[in-house]
Design an enzyme around this catalytic site. Sequence first.
Site, short mmCIF file in Angstrom:
data_model
loop_
_atom_site.label_atom_id
_atom_site.label_comp_id
_atom_site.label_asym_id
_atom_site.label_seq_id
_atom_site.Cartn_x
_atom_site.Cartn_y
_atom_site.Cartn_z
CE1 TYR A 79 -3.99 2.18 0.43
CE2 TYR A 79 -2.66 3.24 2.11
CZ TYR A 79 -3.77 3.23 1.30
OH TYR A 79 -4.66 4.28 1.33
CE LYS B 55 -3.57 5.04 -2.00
NZ LYS B 55 -4.62 5.43 -2.95
P1 NAP Z 1 -13.57 2.59 0.73
O1 NAP Z 1 -14.70 3.15 1.56
O2 NAP Z 1 -13.21 1.16 0.84
O3 NAP Z 1 -13.88 2.98 -0.79
C1 NAP Z 1 -13.08 2.51 -1.82
C2 NAP Z 1 -13.85 2.67 -3.11
O4 NAP Z 1 -13.03 2.20 -4.19
C3 NAP Z 1 -15.15 1.85 -3.14
O5 NAP Z 1 -16.16 2.60 -3.79
C4 NAP Z 1 -14.76 0.64 -4.00
O6 NAP Z 1 -15.86 0.05 -4.67
C5 NAP Z 1 -13.83 1.33 -4.96
N1 NAP Z 1 -13.02 0.40 -5.74
C6 NAP Z 1 -12.15 -0.56 -5.31
N2 NAP Z 1 -11.64 -1.23 -6.35
C7 NAP Z 1 -12.20 -0.69 -7.47
C8 NAP Z 1 -12.08 -0.95 -8.85
N3 NAP Z 1 -11.30 -1.94 -9.32
N4 NAP Z 1 -12.78 -0.18 -9.72
C9 NAP Z 1 -13.59 0.80 -9.28
N5 NAP Z 1 -13.76 1.08 -7.97
C10 NAP Z 1 -13.08 0.34 -7.09
O7 NAP Z 1 -12.20 3.38 1.03
P2 NAP Z 1 -11.83 4.93 1.20
O8 NAP Z 1 -11.13 5.05 2.48
O9 NAP Z 1 -12.98 5.78 0.90
O10 NAP Z 1 -10.71 5.04 0.05
C11 NAP Z 1 -10.76 5.98 -0.99
C12 NAP Z 1 -9.33 6.37 -1.36
O11 NAP Z 1 -8.74 7.07 -0.26
C13 NAP Z 1 -8.40 5.19 -1.66
O12 NAP Z 1 -7.57 5.50 -2.77
C14 NAP Z 1 -7.56 5.09 -0.38
O13 NAP Z 1 -6.31 4.49 -0.63
C15 NAP Z 1 -7.45 6.54 0.01
N6 NAP Z 1 -7.09 6.83 1.39
C16 NAP Z 1 -7.91 6.41 2.41
C17 NAP Z 1 -7.55 6.70 3.72
C18 NAP Z 1 -8.40 6.28 4.89
O14 NAP Z 1 -7.94 6.43 6.05
N7 NAP Z 1 -9.62 5.81 4.68
C19 NAP Z 1 -6.36 7.41 3.99
C20 NAP Z 1 -5.56 7.80 2.93
C21 NAP Z 1 -5.93 7.51 1.65
P3 NAP Z 1 -16.64 -1.26 -4.11
O15 NAP Z 1 -17.70 -0.75 -3.18
O16 NAP Z 1 -17.19 -1.86 -5.36
O17 NAP Z 1 -15.62 -2.11 -3.41
#
Ligand code: NAP
Length: 235
Positions: A160, A164
Site C-alpha cells: 500500500y 501510493k
Molecule cells: P472505501 O470506503 O473502501 O472505498 C473505496 C472505493 O473504491 C469503493 O467505492 C470501492 O468500490 C472502490 N473500488 C475498489 N476497487 C475498485 C475498482 N477496481 N474499480 C472501481 N472502484 C473500485 O475506502 P476509502 O477510504 O474511501 O478510500 C478511498 C481512497 O482514499 C483510496 O484511494 C484510499 O487508498 C485513500 N485513502 C484512504 C484513507 C483512509 O484512512 N480511509 C487514507 C488515505 C488515503 P466497491 O464498493 O465496489 O468495493
Amino acid sequence: MTTTLITGANKGLGFESARRLVAAGHTVYIGARDAERGRRAAERIGARYVQLDVTDDDSVQAAVKTVEADGGLDVLVNNAGIEYRDENNGVPGAAAMTADDIRTLFETNVFGVVRVTHAFLPLLQKSAAPVVVNVSSGLGSATHVSDPDHPAYHYPGVAYPASKATVNMITVQYAKAFPNMRINAVEPGFTATDLNGRSGTQSVEEGAEIIVRMAQVGPDGPTGGYVDVNGPLPW
Ligand code: NAP
C-alpha cells in the site's frame, strides 16, 4: 458548468466528495464497478452513475464514451483504492507479502490511476480548466514512513505505501507533461471507512475536505503537489 468524474465513488471518501461537489454545483459522475451500488449512491445525491472498474480496459473505454456523449469532462478524481487487511483488520507485514499480492494491489491503486487518466486525457484536454486529483495517502511519504517520530513509521505493510508513493511520482510526471492541467496528489488523513475496517480517526466529512478543495482549483492554482488539509507534505 463543471463536469467531474470520481472513481470508486459509491461509498467512503469518494461518495462524500461526490456529495460535496454536487452541492458546489458540479455535474458529478459516480464511477462504480457495481451497477446496483453505483446507481443507488448516485440517486441519493443527484449525481450520475457510470459503470467503471479501474482494472478493466473495456469498462474504462465504455465510461469514456458515455461521458464524452454527455458533453465531456473537466475534473477527474482518481479515488478508487484498496488495502490489504487480514480477518482481524491487521495489516500483513513484509514477510507475508508476495509479488502476486503487490501486483494485485498495484492493479487498482497504480495501474488503475494510469488506465483511467490515460483514457480520459483526450476529454480533459478539451476542457478550458482541466483538473486531476489523485487520492494518495500519507503512507506514500517516504519521509514520514522512515521517521521513527511519525505515526506512519509503525505501519507494517509494503504494497500500500509503495502504491501510493508511486501515485505521487506519477502525479509529478503528469503535472510536468500537461502544464495546462492542475494535477495534484492528496492525503485525506486516517478516515473511518471500509478500507480500514472503520478504524480511522477522522470522519468522511473531514477526510473528503482536501479532495474537494483540490478538485476545485482554478487554472492558476497549484499543480504537481502532494498536500493534505494543512498544506504540502514531504515526499
Ligand atoms: P472505501 O470506503 O473502501 O472505498 C473505496 C472505493 O473504491 C469503493 O467505492 C470501492 O468500490 C472502490 N473500488 C475498489 N476497487 C475498485 C475498482 N477496481 N474499480 C472501481 N472502484 C473500485 O475506502 P476509502 O477510504 O474511501 O478510500 C478511498 C481512497 O482514499 C483510496 O484511494 C484510499 O487508498 C485513500 N485513502 C484512504 C484513507 C483512509 O484512512 N480511509 C487514507 C488515505 C488515503 P466497491 O464498493 O465496489 O468495493
